[in-house]
Write an enzyme that holds these catalytic residues in place. Structure first.
Site, PDB file in Angstrom:
ATOM      1  N   LEU A  84       5.481 -10.432  -1.829  1.00 38.46           N
ATOM      2  CA  LEU A  84       3.902 -10.552  -2.081  1.00 38.46           C
ATOM      3  C   LEU A  84       3.140 -11.358  -1.353  1.00 38.46           C
ATOM      4  O   LEU A  84       1.947 -11.692  -1.482  1.00 38.46           O
ATOM      5  CB  LEU A  84       3.956 -11.033  -3.597  1.00 38.46           C
ATOM      6  N   PHE A 131       0.791  -1.103  -0.081  1.00 41.78           N
ATOM      7  CA  PHE A 131       0.108   0.019   0.155  1.00 41.78           C
ATOM      8  C   PHE A 131       0.777   1.395  -0.034  1.00 41.78           C
ATOM      9  O   PHE A 131       0.938   1.858  -1.271  1.00 41.78           O
ATOM     10  CB  PHE A 131      -1.068   0.006   1.215  1.00 41.78           C
ATOM     11  N   ILE A 132       1.608   1.616   1.028  1.00 41.36           N
ATOM     12  CA  ILE A 132       2.389   2.653   1.170  1.00 41.36           C
ATOM     13  C   ILE A 132       3.511   2.570   0.289  1.00 41.36           C
ATOM     14  O   ILE A 132       3.734   3.365  -0.370  1.00 41.36           O
ATOM     15  CB  ILE A 132       2.785   3.211   2.573  1.00 41.36           C
ATOM     16  N   THR A 146       1.099  -9.635   1.180  1.00 38.63           N
ATOM     17  CA  THR A 146       0.130  -8.695   1.199  1.00 38.63           C
ATOM     18  C   THR A 146       0.256  -7.771   0.163  1.00 38.63           C
ATOM     19  O   THR A 146      -0.658  -7.065  -0.243  1.00 38.63           O
ATOM     20  CB  THR A 146      -0.019  -8.035   2.782  1.00 38.63           C
ATOM     21  N   ASP A 195       9.736  -7.381  -2.319  1.00 41.05           N
ATOM     22  CA  ASP A 195       8.506  -7.840  -1.876  1.00 41.05           C
ATOM     23  C   ASP A 195       8.240  -9.120  -2.028  1.00 41.05           C
ATOM     24  O   ASP A 195       8.569  -9.728  -3.009  1.00 41.05           O
ATOM     25  CB  ASP A 195       7.264  -6.760  -2.442  1.00 41.05           C
ATOM     26  N   TYR A 218       1.366  -7.040  17.508  1.00 42.96           N
ATOM     27  CA  TYR A 218       1.761  -6.280  16.217  1.00 42.96           C
ATOM     28  C   TYR A 218       2.211  -5.063  16.835  1.00 42.96           C
ATOM     29  O   TYR A 218       3.391  -4.886  16.281  1.00 42.96           O
ATOM     30  CB  TYR A 218       0.572  -5.904  15.487  1.00 42.96           C
ATOM     31  N   ALA A 277       8.452  -3.130   4.613  1.00 41.17           N
ATOM     32  CA  ALA A 277       8.005  -4.803   4.631  1.00 41.17           C
ATOM     33  C   ALA A 277       7.848  -5.059   5.941  1.00 41.17           C
ATOM     34  O   ALA A 277       8.602  -4.835   6.871  1.00 41.17           O
ATOM     35  CB  ALA A 277       9.030  -5.504   3.907  1.00 41.17           C
ATOM     36  N   GLU A 321      -9.474  -0.135  22.434  1.00 42.67           N
ATOM     37  CA  GLU A 321      -9.316   0.981  21.347  1.00 42.67           C
ATOM     38  C   GLU A 321      -9.425   2.308  21.729  1.00 42.67           C
ATOM     39  O   GLU A 321     -10.209   2.631  22.421  1.00 42.67           O
ATOM     40  CB  GLU A 321     -10.688   0.748  20.684  1.00 42.67           C
TER      41      GLU A 321
HETATM   42  N1  UDP Z   1     -14.099   0.905  12.354  1.00 41.52           N
HETATM   43  C1  UDP Z   1     -15.405   0.626  12.471  1.00 41.52           C
HETATM   44  N2  UDP Z   1     -15.797  -0.335  11.833  1.00 41.52           N
HETATM   45  C2  UDP Z   1     -15.307  -1.303  11.515  1.00 41.52           C
HETATM   46  C3  UDP Z   1     -13.698  -1.372  11.404  1.00 41.52           C
HETATM   47  C4  UDP Z   1     -13.126  -0.076  12.192  1.00 41.52           C
HETATM   48  O1  UDP Z   1     -16.262   1.480  12.861  1.00 41.52           O
HETATM   49  O2  UDP Z   1     -15.616  -2.345  10.799  1.00 41.52           O
HETATM   50  C5  UDP Z   1     -13.417   1.904  13.290  1.00 41.52           C
HETATM   51  C6  UDP Z   1     -12.604   1.526  14.662  1.00 41.52           C
HETATM   52  O3  UDP Z   1     -13.609   2.114  15.550  1.00 41.52           O
HETATM   53  C7  UDP Z   1     -11.567   2.783  14.468  1.00 41.52           C
HETATM   54  C8  UDP Z   1     -11.550   3.279  13.157  1.00 41.52           C
HETATM   55  O4  UDP Z   1     -12.705   2.553  12.342  1.00 41.52           O
HETATM   56  O5  UDP Z   1     -12.200   3.932  15.203  1.00 41.52           O
HETATM   57  C9  UDP Z   1     -10.258   2.580  12.334  1.00 41.52           C
HETATM   58  O6  UDP Z   1     -10.096   1.188  12.381  1.00 41.52           O
HETATM   59  P1  UDP Z   1      -8.825   0.517  11.849  1.00 41.52           P
HETATM   60  O7  UDP Z   1      -9.229  -0.830  12.311  1.00 41.52           O
HETATM   61  O8  UDP Z   1      -8.689   0.906  10.328  1.00 41.52           O
HETATM   62  O9  UDP Z   1      -7.671   1.248  12.584  1.00 41.52           O
HETATM   63  P2  UDP Z   1      -7.190   1.475  14.146  1.00 41.52           P
HETATM   64  O10 UDP Z   1      -8.353   1.381  14.958  1.00 41.52           O
HETATM   65  O11 UDP Z   1      -6.000   0.454  14.524  1.00 41.52           O
HETATM   66  O12 UDP Z   1      -6.692   2.779  14.387  1.00 41.52           O
END
Ligand code: UDP
Length: 339
Positions: A46, A24-25, A48, A44, A156, A90, A279
């Site tokens: 490959l 991606f990036i 992902t 890469d 991760y 990578a 989260e």
């Molecule tokens: N999110 C959501 N629905 C989904 C997946 C993610 O509302 O099905 C929200 C999640 O709660 C977060 C944001 O999207 O606030 C980004 O999520 P992502 O997993 O992309 O990144 P991260 O949470 O690791 O920052």
């Protein structure tokens, strides 16, 4: 002025090695390097990344592609001749699979980085730029600056942080000139469409294509510091060619956006699914350091970025379609371990 021109010419001639350059990036950095007339080698495996991300460059003689894992790279390959800069993307991402299989993450993201640092050391490169993750901060206070306490919440995040620590160890012990960029939420075209549940854009775009509701986590008021991928690539380019060495920069737009605003921009029905433990309610990069040091500025607004993704929505037609039930099943370990 003359000096600047000479510097520009030198940079034009220099050669990059981009690991994860089909991803991606990495593929967006590749485009930027090609645009600036650099020679480059892409490595890469490959897993992902996708060759189709590089399809448009296949006639370009300045770009060499090597399908290989960073762990199995050896210096005796002549493609490594005259490499000036290494940018190391990578690695493997996603939270849930890392909870299931932590050692795979350590092998790829830590040992893979160490192998690249060893290569950088032997090649005597001008710079090694590491793609780090803002997940090292855990549930951070916002806006988050680079001195914030480190608290990885899942394997991760730990693996990416250990990769970064390795970079600075190689800097300290062997003098490998490293810089590291801690990416907040990168999004944009070519964001991964396959594999594990994660990265909200992929989930929502496929749901929109299939006329299904967006699975909004919690009440959707949580915010993320989304940054368009071309702005991300630009920051990595600047972190490579700068004279500055041994720095860490946070990278985000500095304007967190709510998930509800994202679904408004995408347009479609929503359903709400349970908030996931651990989260953050808000990610928000204090990006003042990178702005100052690298003269970097985000150029693409969130609204424009989302528009570009909508124009590209057909790329998600083969992506997995997630719904409340499949997400519940997929995130079981998340709820079990990250509470
Ligand atoms: N999110 C959501 N629905 C989904 C997946 C993610 O509302 O099905 C929200 C999640 O709660 C977060 C944001 O999207 O606030 C980004 O999520 P992502 O997993 O992309 O990144 P991260 O949470 O690791 O920052």
């Amino acid at each position: 002025m003359l000096k600047d021109l000479r510097k520009l010419k030198l940079n034009k001639m220099s050669k990059f090695l981009v690991t994860g350059g089909a991803g991606f990036i990495g593929s967006h950095l590749t485009d930027l390097l090609v645009k600036n007339n650099h020679e480059l080698v892409i490595v890469d495996n490959l897993s992902t990344g996708h060759k189709k991300n590089l399809e448009h460059l296949k006639e370009n003689t300045n770009v060499l592609f090597l399908e290989k894992d960073c762990l199995n790279l050896h210096l005796n390959d002549k493609i490594f001749k005259n490499i000036d800069y290494i940018v190391h993307f990578a690695g493997i991402g996603d939270i849930v699979p890392s909870i299931e299989n932590p050692s795979k993450y350590m092998t790829n993201n830590v040992n893979g980085t160490i192998n690249m640092l060893e290569i950088a050391r032997k090649l005597n490169v001008k710079k090694f730029v590491y793609a780090a993750s803002s997940s090292c901060y855990g549930l951070a206070t916002v806006p988050t600056n680079e001195d914030h306490e480190i608290s990885p919440m899942y394997p991760y995040a730990l693996s990416k942080y250990l990769g970064e620590m390795s970079c600075f160890h190689w800097y300290k012990v062997y003098g490998v000139p490293v810089n590291s960029i801690r990416i907040f939420n990168a999004y944009g075209t070519r964001v991964r469409t396959t594999g594990a549940y994660g990265a909200v854009f992929g989930v929502f775009l496929k749901q929109k294509l299939s006329n299904k509701p967006f699975t909004v986590v919690g009440d959707g008021s949580q915010k993320r510091d989304f940054l368009y991928v071309e702005d991300v690539a630009d920051a990595f380019y600047k972190a490579a060619i700068t004279k500055i060495v041994g720095e860490i920069w946070n990278l985000g737009a500095g304007y967190p956006q709510s998930i509800n605003y994202l679904t408004d921009l995408l347009g479609g029905k929503k359903e709400y699914i349970p908030k996931r433990p651990g989260e953050p309610d808000c990610t928000w990069a204090d990006n003042s350091k990178i702005k100052k040091d690298l003269k970097w500025q985000p150029k693409i607004s969130f609204e424009d970025g989302v528009k570009r993704m909508l124009e590209d929505i057909n790329n998600w037609k083969d992506a997995p379609l997630w719904d409340r039930d499949s997400i519940k099943k997929e995130t079981e370990l998340w709820f079990k371990y990250l509470k």
